[in-house]
Motif scaffolding. Structure first.
Motif, PDB file in Angstrom:
ATOM      1  N   HIS A 121       0.859  -1.190   0.000  1.00 47.44           N
ATOM      2  CA  HIS A 121       0.000   0.000   0.000  1.00 47.44           C
ATOM      3  C   HIS A 121       0.897   1.243   0.000  1.00 47.44           C
ATOM      4  O   HIS A 121       1.673   1.443   0.940  1.00 47.44           O
ATOM      5  N   TRP A 130      -7.184   2.087   4.452  1.00 49.53           N
ATOM      6  CA  TRP A 130      -5.996   2.386   3.642  1.00 49.53           C
ATOM      7  C   TRP A 130      -6.304   3.626   2.824  1.00 49.53           C
ATOM      8  O   TRP A 130      -7.250   3.635   2.034  1.00 49.53           O
ATOM      9  N   CYS A 132      -4.787   4.810   0.359  1.00 51.00           N
ATOM     10  CA  CYS A 132      -4.546   4.614  -1.080  1.00 51.00           C
ATOM     11  C   CYS A 132      -5.749   4.014  -1.793  1.00 51.00           C
ATOM     12  O   CYS A 132      -6.129   4.448  -2.878  1.00 51.00           O
ATOM     13  N   CYS A 133      -6.345   3.001  -1.195  1.00 51.25           N
ATOM     14  CA  CYS A 133      -7.346   2.226  -1.931  1.00 51.25           C
ATOM     15  C   CYS A 133      -8.683   2.143  -1.216  1.00 51.25           C
ATOM     16  O   CYS A 133      -9.642   1.582  -1.745  1.00 51.25           O
ATOM     17  N   CYS A 143      -2.328  -2.644  -2.919  1.00 48.83           N
ATOM     18  CA  CYS A 143      -3.045  -2.208  -4.118  1.00 48.83           C
ATOM     19  C   CYS A 143      -2.093  -1.758  -5.217  1.00 48.83           C
ATOM     20  O   CYS A 143      -2.521  -1.280  -6.256  1.00 48.83           O
TER      21      CYS A 143
HETATM   22 ZN    ZN Z   1      -3.851   0.475  -0.822  1.00 44.79          ZN
END
Ligand code: ZN
Ligand code: 4IP
Length: 157
Positions: A121, A130, A132-133, A143
């Motif tokens: 990540h 998370w 990021c995702c 991810c």
């Molecule tokens: Zn992520």
């Protein structure tokens, strides 16, 4: 020989929150990288007290954390991550240059590890997700593909 420090510097770490009830806090620690371990110490009255240590063999990923849209609540603004087992150790360097030095040296030391992650990540695990995702499982598969030496600043030879 393996005890000779490769790097030594005062950096800031986020608590690893190993237990569900662990607090979220940031502590200044002296980090020491050797051929076998990454160890961190509390400095009190000019003495070092060991607080924790990660066997380099257990590390699955070392990478910078992309954080341009995140508020970083400590003095050092250049985060990187050391993923060992299923635990994220977030460390904050005082400059981009120092962060690169730590990330590159750590990557060099883990390059022959058996359990290098295929994915990771790129952003923080924060407040139950998370960034990021958006996945809400701390153990969710990364991810983004992870290339130990795939960084554009240091292309694979
Ligand atoms: Zn992520
Ligand atoms: C502690 O908070 C410290 O941040 C510890 O860091 C941290 O352990 C603990 O996380 C966290 O509860 P308090 O000092 O307020 O008790 P340090 O060891 O650097 O002092 P980590 O594992 O991050 O070293 P948990 O998850 O171990 O509880």
């Amino acid at each position: 020989m393996s005890l000779t420090p490769i790097l030594e510097e005062t950096l800031i770490k986020r608590s690893q929150q190993k237990k569900r009830t662990s607090p979220l806090n940031y502590k200044e620690r002296v980090f020491v990288l050797t051929k076998s371990k990454l160890t961190y110490y509390e400095l009190r009255a000019e003495k070092r007290f060991k607080k924790g240590s990660v066997d380099l063999q257990r590390i699955r990923c070392v990478e910078i954390v992309k954080s341009s849209t995140t508020i970083i609540p400590c003095q050092n603004k250049y985060p990187f991550q050391v993923v060992h087992d299923s635990i994220m150790l977030y460390i904050f360097a005082p400059s981009n240059e120092r962060r690169s030095v730590w990330v590159q040296n750590l990557k060099e030391e883990i390059k022959n590890n058996v359990q290098i992650a295929a994915k990771f990540h790129p952003q923080f695990w924060q407040e139950g997700e998370w960034l990021c995702c958006g996945q809400v499982d701390k153990l969710a598969l990364g991810c983004e593909g992870y290339n130990l030496f795939g960084d554009s600043k240091s292309p694979a030879i």
